[in-house]
Write a protein that holds these residues in place. Structure first.
Motif, mmCIF file in Angstrom:
data_model
loop_
_atom_site.group_PDB
_atom_site.id
_atom_site.type_symbol
_atom_site.label_atom_id
_atom_site.label_comp_id
_atom_site.label_asym_id
_atom_site.label_seq_id
_atom_site.Cartn_x
_atom_site.Cartn_y
_atom_site.Cartn_z
ATOM 1 N N SER A 181 0.843 -1.212 0.000
ATOM 2 C CA SER A 181 0.000 0.000 0.000
ATOM 3 C C SER A 181 0.872 1.253 0.000
ATOM 4 O O SER A 181 0.676 2.168 0.786
ATOM 5 C CB SER A 181 -0.936 0.012 1.217
ATOM 6 O OG SER A 181 -1.804 -1.071 1.170
ATOM 7 N N GLU A 182 1.844 1.262 -0.909
ATOM 8 C CA GLU A 182 2.853 2.319 -0.937
ATOM 9 C C GLU A 182 2.759 3.135 -2.229
ATOM 10 O O GLU A 182 2.655 2.570 -3.313
ATOM 11 C CB GLU A 182 4.235 1.651 -0.829
ATOM 12 C CG GLU A 182 5.403 2.569 -0.865
ATOM 13 C CD GLU A 182 6.722 1.799 -0.823
ATOM 14 O OE1 GLU A 182 7.739 2.436 -0.522
ATOM 15 O OE2 GLU A 182 6.740 0.582 -1.114
ATOM 16 N N PHE A 183 2.820 4.455 -2.100
ATOM 17 C CA PHE A 183 2.823 5.360 -3.249
ATOM 18 C C PHE A 183 4.205 5.310 -3.913
ATOM 19 O O PHE A 183 5.218 5.502 -3.262
ATOM 20 C CB PHE A 183 2.516 6.789 -2.779
ATOM 21 C CG PHE A 183 2.600 7.818 -3.880
ATOM 22 C CD1 PHE A 183 1.583 7.943 -4.811
ATOM 23 C CD2 PHE A 183 3.697 8.660 -3.968
ATOM 24 C CE1 PHE A 183 1.657 8.894 -5.817
ATOM 25 C CE2 PHE A 183 3.777 9.620 -4.971
ATOM 26 C CZ PHE A 183 2.762 9.734 -5.900
ATOM 27 N N LEU A 184 4.212 5.039 -5.231
ATOM 28 C CA LEU A 184 5.466 4.936 -5.971
ATOM 29 C C LEU A 184 5.684 6.085 -6.942
ATOM 30 O O LEU A 184 6.815 6.395 -7.290
ATOM 31 C CB LEU A 184 5.506 3.621 -6.765
ATOM 32 C CG LEU A 184 5.279 2.339 -5.985
ATOM 33 C CD1 LEU A 184 5.222 1.150 -6.923
ATOM 34 C CD2 LEU A 184 6.351 2.149 -4.930
ATOM 35 N N GLY A 185 4.580 6.677 -7.426
ATOM 36 C CA GLY A 185 4.724 7.746 -8.401
ATOM 37 C C GLY A 185 3.429 8.050 -9.118
ATOM 38 O O GLY A 185 2.339 7.716 -8.638
ATOM 39 N N LEU A 186 3.565 8.683 -10.269
ATOM 40 C CA LEU A 186 2.435 9.129 -11.085
ATOM 41 C C LEU A 186 2.537 8.514 -12.466
ATOM 42 O O LEU A 186 3.634 8.405 -13.024
ATOM 43 C CB LEU A 186 2.482 10.655 -11.193
ATOM 44 C CG LEU A 186 1.495 11.358 -12.120
ATOM 45 C CD1 LEU A 186 1.212 12.771 -11.588
ATOM 46 C CD2 LEU A 186 1.999 11.476 -13.548
ATOM 47 N N ALA A 187 1.397 8.136 -13.003
ATOM 48 C CA ALA A 187 1.310 7.657 -14.384
ATOM 49 C C ALA A 187 0.183 8.429 -15.049
ATOM 50 O O ALA A 187 -0.819 8.729 -14.410
ATOM 51 C CB ALA A 187 1.004 6.162 -14.415
ATOM 52 N N LYS A 188 0.355 8.753 -16.328
ATOM 53 C CA LYS A 188 -0.748 9.450 -16.994
ATOM 54 C C LYS A 188 -0.974 8.916 -18.391
ATOM 55 O O LYS A 188 -0.056 8.526 -19.101
ATOM 56 C CB LYS A 188 -0.514 10.956 -17.031
ATOM 57 C CG LYS A 188 0.527 11.433 -18.015
ATOM 58 C CD LYS A 188 0.567 12.966 -18.009
ATOM 59 C CE LYS A 188 1.575 13.505 -18.993
ATOM 60 N NZ LYS A 188 1.572 14.967 -19.022
ATOM 61 N N LEU A 189 -2.230 8.878 -18.731
ATOM 62 C CA LEU A 189 -2.709 8.671 -20.087
ATOM 63 C C LEU A 189 -3.734 9.782 -20.237
ATOM 64 O O LEU A 189 -4.887 9.646 -19.843
ATOM 65 C CB LEU A 189 -3.332 7.286 -20.278
ATOM 66 C CG LEU A 189 -3.719 6.930 -21.709
ATOM 67 C CD1 LEU A 189 -2.486 6.927 -22.617
ATOM 68 C CD2 LEU A 189 -4.408 5.575 -21.766
ATOM 69 N N GLU A 190 -3.265 10.910 -20.748
ATOM 70 C CA GLU A 190 -4.027 12.152 -20.628
ATOM 71 C C GLU A 190 -4.534 12.667 -21.968
ATOM 72 O O GLU A 190 -3.797 12.671 -22.947
ATOM 73 C CB GLU A 190 -3.111 13.208 -19.981
ATOM 74 C CG GLU A 190 -3.786 14.461 -19.550
ATOM 75 C CD GLU A 190 -2.816 15.383 -18.824
ATOM 76 O OE1 GLU A 190 -3.012 15.573 -17.611
ATOM 77 O OE2 GLU A 190 -1.874 15.898 -19.454
ATOM 78 N N ILE A 191 -5.791 13.077 -21.952
ATOM 79 C CA ILE A 191 -6.397 13.773 -23.076
ATOM 80 C C ILE A 191 -6.729 15.180 -22.601
ATOM 81 O O ILE A 191 -6.789 15.436 -21.393
ATOM 82 C CB ILE A 191 -7.664 13.050 -23.593
ATOM 83 C CG1 ILE A 191 -8.700 12.874 -22.469
ATOM 84 C CG2 ILE A 191 -7.301 11.703 -24.224
ATOM 85 C CD1 ILE A 191 -10.038 12.300 -22.904
ATOM 86 N N THR A 192 -6.945 16.094 -23.547
ATOM 87 C CA THR A 192 -7.288 17.465 -23.160
ATOM 88 C C THR A 192 -8.774 17.747 -23.340
ATOM 89 O O THR A 192 -9.295 18.670 -22.746
ATOM 90 C CB THR A 192 -6.466 18.489 -23.959
ATOM 91 O OG1 THR A 192 -6.643 18.236 -25.358
ATOM 92 C CG2 THR A 192 -4.993 18.398 -23.595
ATOM 93 N N LYS A 193 -9.432 16.939 -24.170
ATOM 94 C CA LYS A 193 -10.890 17.028 -24.300
ATOM 95 C C LYS A 193 -11.410 15.665 -24.732
ATOM 96 O O LYS A 193 -10.676 14.852 -25.304
ATOM 97 C CB LYS A 193 -11.310 18.138 -25.274
ATOM 98 C CG LYS A 193 -10.715 18.053 -26.647
ATOM 99 C CD LYS A 193 -11.058 19.292 -27.468
ATOM 100 C CE LYS A 193 -10.328 19.208 -28.778
ATOM 101 N NZ LYS A 193 -10.023 20.430 -29.387
ATOM 102 N N ILE A 194 -12.665 15.424 -24.478
ATOM 103 C CA ILE A 194 -13.258 14.102 -24.668
ATOM 104 C C ILE A 194 -13.197 13.625 -26.120
ATOM 105 O O ILE A 194 -13.129 12.436 -26.389
ATOM 106 C CB ILE A 194 -14.697 14.048 -24.101
ATOM 107 C CG1 ILE A 194 -15.129 12.611 -23.848
ATOM 108 C CG2 ILE A 194 -15.676 14.779 -24.969
ATOM 109 C CD1 ILE A 194 -14.403 11.937 -22.732
#
Length: 161
Positions: free
Chosen positions: A67-80
């Motif tokens: 249950s440890e925070f390791l970092g950030l991951a993103k799969l990001e869009i700017t609009k739908i």
């Protein structure tokens, strides 16, 4: 290590700040640690972006076993209506070299491939970040172009779906 990705919520700011305020983490991203007020503004935008679609956004990387925070991951869009998404990750230095970025990259690509609207996934890295380039090219990305991002060098890699 079993890795889970969960969307950031407003309660997660301390972990986000721990990440973006770390000089080692940010060296290949902004070349500087992000200070508190800027981080608060960026996190507010991240939370808003997370509301666009269930499969897209910014995710906490969690070691499920501890249950440890390791970092950030993103799969990001700017609009739908976007047909492309940006893939990225930041991992706390004590977890570098453990295959986390590779695992996260594969998970995000799998998610992207399940989205019928998505035609392309791209990533922007510092050209000197050889480990990130290796993770991306091992997952089918290819170098598209080198570009200046607000005075910082960047390489855009992409994967056509």
């Amino acid at each position: 290590m079993k890795i889970t990705l969960e969307k950031f919520t407003e309660a997660d700011f301390p972990n986000y700040f721990k990440l973006v305020n770390n000089e080692k983490v940010m060296k290949m991203i902004t070349e500087r640690a992000i200070e508190l007020e800027e981080a608060k503004n960026d996190f507010k935008k991240l939370i808003e972006n997370n509301k666009l679609a269930p499969s897209f956004g910014n995710f906490k990387i969690i070691n499920e076993d501890a249950s440890e925070f390791l970092g950030l991951a993103k799969l990001e869009i700017t609009k739908i209506s976007n047909t492309e998404a940006e893939l990225g990750y930041m991992i706390l230095p004590e977890h570098w070299g453990k295959g986390i970025a590779s695992t996260v990259g594969k998970k995000l690509i799998e998610t992207g491939k399940k989205q019928n609207s998505l035609k392309r996934i791209f990533a922007i890295i510092d050209p000197k970040n050889i480990p990130s380039r290796k993770v991306l090219t091992n997952n089918g990305f290819y170098s598209k172009e080198f570009k200046d991002f607000d005075g910082l060098p960047g390489e855009i890699l992409e994967l056509n779906l």
